[in-house]
Motif scaffolding. Structure first.
Motif: not given
Length: 329
Positions: A81, A112, A114, A135, A138, A143, A145, A147-148, A180
């Motif tokens: 992230q 994020t 991911g 940074w 994750l 890791r 996950t 995109r966000d 987080t």
């Protein structure tokens, strides 16, 4: 923000042993140019040889104050992230999740990556640029996950001689709603002239204090601008003192020790040499893993990846391990 070094070095990250280290380590920054002959200069304190992680925080750049223009073309990230935090100026963010946002002082912007994302960052002509780019690694379970992106403006909490803005995690009863994937804390602390603060912290956390302005003392150790002080877990109080006649400002970064092996190279965070090689190949071939940024108008459509090093990237052994590091397949 991208790591724009033309020959980035391997960074093998793991939780470090605390034995034989002082109560407070002071990590001095190194200057790194961010792109081109008129590059913006930043001060980097993580990662470095002495320490690669503070909790899951794995990268700390401090920049400004300076009247310069940031223009970072679309570039990739994996397994992390990004946390953007400004003290002055304004930055336009675009990413391949379709987010178009402005980064402003006192407002958290967290992206994020991911499994893969790309984004661009361009400063807006609104004065002096001054801030930090961070940074967060994750964990393996998260890791890949999706995109966000999250935005949050924390209200300052007044204390005697200080004000605290908690942008991640929880501190002094103030909690950030931003998600987080490991226990973390991130906060801006402003100290009045000669103010002293006995900050109650989670003893399970290790903590870093990044000095942004002023002359600050952390647990008796002096910090200059862009220095990063480190305190290991096991402490319930983190003492801070402003030694100067003017206000001082720091960022507090903390988290539980990150117990997983990592390999970080350029803008990629992975678990093995082969993963990094594959991420680089996919970025160079414009693979859908990273998507595309729309609306960026710079002279370079996307940043090319640097050449891979000639040796294999290996993670660092975890504390207490007597064996050589092993690659994950």
């Amino acid at each position: 923000m991208s790591n724009l070094e033309s020959t980035p070095t391997e960074v093998a990250c793991g939780a470090e042993q605390a034995e034989s280290r002082p109560e407070v380590e002071v990590l001095r920054p190194r200057e790194v140019p961010l792109g081109g002959p008129r590059a913006m200069r930043v001060q980097r304190t993580l990662p470095q040889r002495e320490r690669s992680l503070i909790g899951a925080w794995c990268f700390v750049d401090h920049y400004g104050p300076a009247s310069v223009r940031m223009d970072v073309p679309p570039h990739p990230h994996t397994g992390l992230q990004t946390v953007s935090w400004l003290f002055s100026g304004e930055v336009e963010h675009r990413d391949s999740a379709g987010v178009h946002a402005r980064v402003r002082p006192g407002e958290l912007n967290l992206m994020t990556a991911g499994a893969g994302i790309c984004h661009s960052e361009v400063s807006v002509d609104s004065g002096v640029l001054h801030g930090a780019q961070l940074w967060v690694a994750l964990p393996d379970a998260a890791r890949d996950t999706g995109r966000d992106f999250a935005h949050y403006r924390p209200e300052p909490v007044p204390l005697a001689g200080a004000r605290i803005r908690v942008f991640l995690g929880e501190l002094i009863g103030s909690r950030s709603p931003v998600t987080t994937f490991t226990p973390l804390v991130g906060a801006q602390i402003d100290l009045d002239a000669h103010a002293a603060l006995e900050l109650e912290v989670d003893p399970a956390f290790e903590h870093g204090v990044l000095c942004d302005q002023g002359a600050v003392e952390m647990c008796g150790a002096g910090l200059g601008v862009a220095d990063l002080g480190y305190q290991g877990p096991g402490h319930r109080v983190l003492p801070l003192r402003n030694l100067g006649e003017r206000p001082a400002r720091v960022l507090l970064l903390g988290g539980t020790p990150f117990g997983e092996q990592l390999v970080m190279w350029w803008n990629f965070l992975g678990r093995s040499h082969d993963e990094i090689v594959e991420y680089r190949r996919q970025w160079e071939q414009a693979d859908d893993r990273f998507g595309a940024v729309h609306g960026y108008r710079g002279s370079v459509a996307r940043l090319p990846a640097p050449p891979m090093p000639t040796t294999r990237l290996l993670p660092r052994p975890l504390p207490g391990s007597a064996s050589k590091p092993k690659e994950h397949s």
